[in-house]
Design an enzyme around this catalytic site. Structure first.
Site, PDB file in Angstrom:
ATOM      1  N   ASP A   1    -121.510  27.898 -31.357  1.00 50.53           N
ATOM      2  CA  ASP A   1    -120.298  26.996 -32.325  1.00 50.53           C
ATOM      3  C   ASP A   1    -119.613  27.558 -33.430  1.00 50.53           C
ATOM      4  O   ASP A   1    -118.927  26.971 -33.931  1.00 50.53           O
ATOM      5  CB  ASP A   1    -121.398  25.684 -32.974  1.00 50.53           C
ATOM      6  CG  ASP A   1    -122.010  24.811 -31.126  1.00 50.53           C
ATOM      7  OD1 ASP A   1    -121.076  25.189 -30.435  1.00 50.53           O
ATOM      8  OD2 ASP A   1    -122.544  24.023 -31.520  1.00 50.53           O
TER       9      ASP A   1
ATOM     10  N   ASP B   1    -127.081  22.723 -39.243  1.00 47.97           N
ATOM     11  CA  ASP B   1    -127.269  21.955 -38.201  1.00 47.97           C
ATOM     12  C   ASP B   1    -129.051  22.493 -37.677  1.00 47.97           C
ATOM     13  O   ASP B   1    -129.266  23.284 -37.126  1.00 47.97           O
ATOM     14  CB  ASP B   1    -126.171  21.744 -37.424  1.00 47.97           C
ATOM     15  CG  ASP B   1    -125.157  21.820 -37.062  1.00 47.97           C
ATOM     16  OD1 ASP B   1    -124.841  21.507 -38.719  1.00 47.97           O
ATOM     17  OD2 ASP B   1    -124.420  21.330 -36.184  1.00 47.97           O
TER      18      ASP B   1
ATOM     19  N   ARG C   1    -120.803  14.584 -43.889  1.00 53.75           N
ATOM     20  CA  ARG C   1    -121.722  14.950 -43.393  1.00 53.75           C
ATOM     21  C   ARG C   1    -122.972  15.645 -44.227  1.00 53.75           C
ATOM     22  O   ARG C   1    -123.074  16.704 -44.040  1.00 53.75           O
ATOM     23  CB  ARG C   1    -121.670  16.853 -42.401  1.00 53.75           C
ATOM     24  CG  ARG C   1    -120.746  14.831 -41.038  1.00 53.75           C
ATOM     25  CD  ARG C   1    -121.155  16.109 -39.575  1.00 53.75           C
ATOM     26  NE  ARG C   1    -120.500  15.481 -38.937  1.00 53.75           N
ATOM     27  CZ  ARG C   1    -120.730  15.580 -37.363  1.00 53.75           C
ATOM     28  NH1 ARG C   1    -121.049  16.547 -36.713  1.00 53.75           N
ATOM     29  NH2 ARG C   1    -119.916  14.803 -36.800  1.00 53.75           N
TER      30      ARG C   1
END
Length: 482
Positions: A216, A244, A296
């Site tokens: 990603d 993440d 986030r």
């Protein structure tokens, strides 16, 4: 008639399979049974460090002392011979990832070669060669270096990547992947400009090479990992997340880092439907969320997330978001809202109707709200004292700056962001205001709400019922007995 074999199989799995037990009991290996106890232990360590600094008569504005009040840094930085005792760092962990050993007890491995020419047969002396070894290693660097990765750097268990004493940058394809590994410490490293790469064979251990699909582009990606500690890193400019943690990861601490120049900073939880993330437990402590961040910080799904003593000096949409009923415990942070009048709220329930999140346990205790920032609590969090607007003593607010003074790689410059005390509107929880006597303990942890009860039986029973329904539905549709 539905075969009874399905029910018997379910019972057998729940009795003997750790994975099935995790699914039914909503627990993970190394998930702490009482997360509030971990929160209280972190508070105790912080108060000990602050008390030591105060008893020694160190002035609040004195930045020269090795004792900062930050319990992680105070644990090792005052040792003038720290470079000869690097593994002492492994004893300084806090929060849910406090047990991460890294390469403690293993040999010191010195990275001397910054190249990354071959993901299948890495050269000795490179970082890729070091991180894939089976034995515990404490990895350090011979000098300043820029490591431009071609593909994901897949790290094996029991490794410490320790950048102290050198200026180390990791960038390029894939960056750092911690997949189904444990006991990892990443300390004092720049991670930036990471982009997707893959569809190639990559070695993940001395005995295993596998085809990796395209990544990603995360800075640090944690999948099914446990006992992970990321400390004093500077992260920015990656394609996807800066950090993440997904797919049943737990026992993680993210501390003393500096985040900047990024959109989706941190994701905790794979998807709303991934129930193993119910056992995710993450501490986010003493970080500086700096320039040009959008959202986030973190974005949470399920699990228990403790956000404590961070300095949020920039966001564009929101700071903390979530879905699928995570527990969010926000304590002693400073939230400085942007000028945008529509982005003052710290929190965001993502893709969730108001009626569906009223019982989520999101609480704010001792948080400092600046420039109109406000936190919307819910569930048990409504029991804590809470106010959207009241005055704050700048002396107390300055403690947050003290605790995050060295966030990021040591020696990096801090962002030049106005803190909002000159002419800005400042607000805080009424319980967080420091008194005239400098009650900084009260400012951080005053009025702590009682620990919430453990998950009740009906919640587990609901999951069990869903699983039985799915199995029975499968039997009905496909009909063949086992």
């Amino acid at each position: 008639m539905v075969p009874t074999t399905f029910i018997l199989l379910l019972c057998i799995l729940s009795s003997f399979s750790p994975l099935a037990r995790a699914l039914l009991n909503l627990t993970l290996p190394h998930q702490h049974p009482n997360p509030e106890a971990v929160v209280q232990e972190l508070q105790r360590k912080l108060n000990v460090s602050l008390s030591r600094r105060q008893m020694l008569g160190i002035d609040e504005k004195d930045a020269s002392s090795c004792l900062t009040g930050n319990p992680v840094d105070d644990c090792w930085r005052c040792d003038r011979n720290w470079a000869a005792n690097r593994q002492r760092l492994a004893d300084c962990g806090i929060g849910f990832g406090r047990a991460a050993m890294g390469g403690k007890g293993g040999q010191i491995y010195v990275v001397t070669d910054s190249s990354d020419p071959d993901p299948v047969s890495p050269k000795p002396g490179t970082l890729r060669y070091a991180v894939l070894q089976e034995q515990p290693l404490w990895i350090i660097f011979s000098g300043d270096m820029m490591i431009k990765l071609r593909y994901e750097l897949i790290v094996n268990s029991y490794k410490t990547i320790d950048g102290r004493g050198a200026n180390v940058h990791i960038t390029g394809g894939g960056c750092i992947t911690l997949q189904y590994v444990s006991n990892i410490i990443i300390h004092n490293i720049h991670v930036h400009h990471c982009y997707p790469a893959g569809n190639v064979n990559i070695r993940s251990s001395p005995t295993h090479v596998g085809l990796r699909t395209k990544s990603d582009g995360d800075g640090i990606s944690i999948l099914g990992g446990r006992n992970i500690w990321i400390d004093h890193c500077s992260l920015s400019y990656c394609t996807d997340g800066l950090i993440d943690a997904i797919m049943g990861s737990t026992a993680i601490t993210i501390s003393n880092n500096h985040f900047s120049h990024h959109n989706e900073v941190m994701l905790l939880g794979h998807s709303d439907g991934y129930i193993l993330d119910e056992g995710m437990q993450v501490t986010v402590a003493f970080n500086h969320f700096g320039e040009k961040l959008v959202q986030r910080m973190p974005r949470c799904r399920r699990g228990y997330i403790h956000v404590v003593n961070n300095d949020f000096t920039y966001w564009e949409i929101y700071a903390i978001g979530g879905s699928a009923n995570p527990t969010i415990n926000s304590q002693g942070n400073r939230y400085i809202a942007p000028a945008d009048p529509y982005a003052k709220e710290v929190t965001k329930r993502v893709d969730t109707d108001d009626k569906d999140w009223t019982d989520w346990n999101w609480r704010t205790e001792g948080d400092i709200m600046v420039n109109g920032a406000f936190f919307v609590p819910s569930g048990k969090g409504l029991g804590a004292q809470y106010a959207m607007a009241s005055s704050v003593d700048p002396k107390s607010a300055g403690l947050i700056q003290q605790l995050t003074l060295n966030a990021g790689v040591f020696g990096d410059p801090r962002d030049s962001v106005s803190l909002g005390f000159n002419g800005g509107t400042t607000s805080t929880s009424s319980s967080s205001r420091g008194g005239e006597d400098g009650d900084f303990f009260g400012m951080i942890f005053h009025g702590v709400a009682p620990p919430p009860p453990p998950p009740s039986f009906p919640k587990a029973a609901t999951v069990l019922s869903v699983l039985i329904v799915l199995i029975l539905n499968c039997a009905t549709n496909y009909g063949a007995p086992l």
